[in-house]
Structures are given as structure tokens and as C-alpha cells.
Design a protein around this motif. Sequence first.
Motif, PDB file in Angstrom:
ATOM      1  N   UNK A  56       0.820  -1.207   0.000  1.00 40.92           N
ATOM      2  CA  UNK A  56       0.000   0.000   0.000  1.00 40.92           C
ATOM      3  C   UNK A  56       0.851   1.252   0.000  1.00 40.92           C
ATOM      4  N   UNK A  57       0.354   2.247  -0.700  1.00 41.79           N
ATOM      5  CA  UNK A  57       1.013   3.554  -0.662  1.00 41.79           C
ATOM      6  C   UNK A  57       0.239   4.429   0.285  1.00 41.79           C
ATOM      7  N   UNK A  58       0.941   5.243   1.040  1.00 40.93           N
ATOM      8  CA  UNK A  58       0.298   6.076   2.045  1.00 40.93           C
ATOM      9  C   UNK A  58       0.350   7.537   1.631  1.00 40.93           C
ATOM     10  N   UNK A  59      -0.781   8.196   1.792  1.00 36.96           N
ATOM     11  CA  UNK A  59      -0.792   9.633   1.596  1.00 36.96           C
ATOM     12  C   UNK A  59      -0.327  10.296   2.874  1.00 36.96           C
ATOM     13  N   UNK A  60       0.478  11.293   2.736  1.00 40.43           N
ATOM     14  CA  UNK A  60       0.955  11.988   3.929  1.00 40.43           C
ATOM     15  C   UNK A  60      -0.203  12.714   4.600  1.00 40.43           C
ATOM     16  N   UNK A  61      -0.269  12.559   5.901  1.00 38.15           N
ATOM     17  CA  UNK A  61      -1.348  13.186   6.654  1.00 38.15           C
ATOM     18  C   UNK A  61      -1.191  14.697   6.640  1.00 38.15           C
TER      19      UNK A  61
ATOM     20  N   UNK B 264       1.264  12.620  18.438  1.00 39.00           N
ATOM     21  CA  UNK B 264       0.568  12.248  17.215  1.00 39.00           C
ATOM     22  C   UNK B 264       1.418  12.513  15.986  1.00 39.00           C
ATOM     23  N   UNK B 265       2.048  13.679  15.950  1.00 36.76           N
ATOM     24  CA  UNK B 265       2.818  14.039  14.767  1.00 36.76           C
ATOM     25  C   UNK B 265       4.006  13.108  14.561  1.00 36.76           C
ATOM     26  N   UNK B 266       4.687  12.749  15.650  1.00 36.28           N
ATOM     27  CA  UNK B 266       5.839  11.861  15.500  1.00 36.28           C
ATOM     28  C   UNK B 266       5.397  10.450  15.136  1.00 36.28           C
ATOM     29  N   UNK B 267       4.316   9.958  15.724  1.00 38.79           N
ATOM     30  CA  UNK B 267       3.847   8.604  15.431  1.00 38.79           C
ATOM     31  C   UNK B 267       3.413   8.467  13.977  1.00 38.79           C
ATOM     32  N   UNK B 268       2.886   9.541  13.396  1.00 39.46           N
ATOM     33  CA  UNK B 268       2.487   9.499  11.993  1.00 39.46           C
ATOM     34  C   UNK B 268       3.676   9.312  11.060  1.00 39.46           C
ATOM     35  N   UNK B 269       4.868   9.696  11.538  1.00 39.42           N
ATOM     36  CA  UNK B 269       6.052   9.653  10.679  1.00 39.42           C
ATOM     37  C   UNK B 269       7.083   8.609  11.090  1.00 39.42           C
ATOM     38  N   UNK B 270       6.820   7.872  12.154  1.00 42.13           N
ATOM     39  CA  UNK B 270       7.851   7.003  12.712  1.00 42.13           C
ATOM     40  C   UNK B 270       8.323   5.936  11.739  1.00 42.13           C
TER      41      UNK B 270
END
Length: 261
Positions: A170-175, A225-231
Motif C-alpha cells: 500500500x502507498x500512504x498519503x501523507x497526513x 501524534x505528529x511523531x507517530x504518523x512519521x515514525x
Amino acid sequence: MSQVNKETKVERKPKVESYDIAKSDETLHLAVDLAKFIKENRLYQNIQGKEYVNVEGWQYAGSRLGILPVVEHVVNISTDDEIKYQAKVNLLDLRSQQVVGAGFAICSNKEQGKKYYQEFAIASMAQTRAIGKAYRNILAWIIRAAGYEPTPVEEMDYAGNDSSAKPAVPTEKKATMKAAPATAAAEAAAADAEPTPGVRYASAKQKEEIIRLLNNPVITRQEKTKMLLNINRFDEERASQAIEKLKKVIEDREDGQSAAA
């Protein structure tokens, strides 16, 4: 000591630790426990540089929350030239006895690599996928917080009927989020560019350390939240930098609180 007291003492069992999905602080602690359990038992697979959790890992997360899967039905939807099953699984909260989620899944012998699967194996995989899907629908963020991709490995099996098809990653769109306060922790979390091909991604140990630091009370929910989205986009170097910055932010804020007191 009386015989009654002796029997009572023998029968008393230690309380089993569990978590409440409604309490975010508890589920973040579960994420740390989950990261360790998945790593130690190798309940994940690396697919194109990303780590996906097996259904057993999702079941472990659910069981720690008192949420268990119940198969509602398995339906044979085969045709003359295809073995195909559909399954539905409900998630039961043992505390409330309420259904809190559900998942549907299909498995077919037309899928790549399943041409010679027997019928029972196709039916079994449909159920396994439905269990993973059901848990994913409500627990994906916990698996993400544990440092893994929020898609069960079993969903990654299907690569289409064309043998030349590329793996279904899957490809993820950046939040899209509003900017967080300009703190060192937020700056560390802002490193969301995809690593270049061939780069070494952050290890499970590094991710576990980041999650542990994020659980410190001085780190804000927005920063978490912000760090977990990018971990999962961190390479080893970026993860090391994030860990050092988090440690410094925590130290500075704790010193500030002590001075204020």
C-alpha cells in the motif's frame, strides 16, 4: 492460620494486566509492550523495507484489551473453476459483551501462489484475513504506535492473478495536519520525507525507545501524534536524532517544572 484461610490463599490468583481502549494513555503503554512482544516472537514480515504484523500480533493486541474475535460465518462462493470463500468476523468486548468491530475477507485459489491450495486452506485463510481486518479497523493506530505498518501481513498476500504484477504494497498519503508548536520535539517529528531506496530503516528497538519517550507526561498529545504518523519513515540516523532531541526536550521541560515548583 485456619484451613479456610489457607485454601483462600492458595486459590487467589494474580490479577492479569489489561488495558482499556478508551484510555489513550493506557493504549500507548500497550504499544510499547506490543512492540517488544512482536519483535521477540518475530510476528512480522519485512515487505519492501516495511514491517507488517502477522494476525497473531493483532490478536495479542486485541487480547490485552479484552477484545476477542468471533467468526460469524464462512460462506462458500466458489464457481466451477474457482475455489473461493468469504468470511465475516465480529470483535467482542469481554467487559461489555458488545460487538465493537467487524471485518470481511475473501480468499481464492486464483490468487498468486494459491493455485494448489486445498479447499479447507482457502476457507481458513478467509477467516484469518477477516480476523486481521476486523482488528485493523479499530486497532490500526496502536500497531502504528508500536512502530509497524497498520496492515496485517495476510492482506499483503494478494498480488493479483497476473504473475507479472508487482507486490501489493500500500502507498500512504501523507497526513495533513496543522503545524505543531515550534519545539525541538515537533521539529524532530517533521522529518517526514521518504528515505531513499536502499537506506536502513529505523530498527524496532529505536522505534520502541521513541514511543517510550513520547509517553513522558511533558510531551504533548499533538507532539506524540505528529511523531507517530512519521515514525515508519525514519531511517536509523533520523531515528537517533529524534531520540536525542526528545531526551533533551524532556530534560529541559522537567528542569523547568522543578524550577517552577
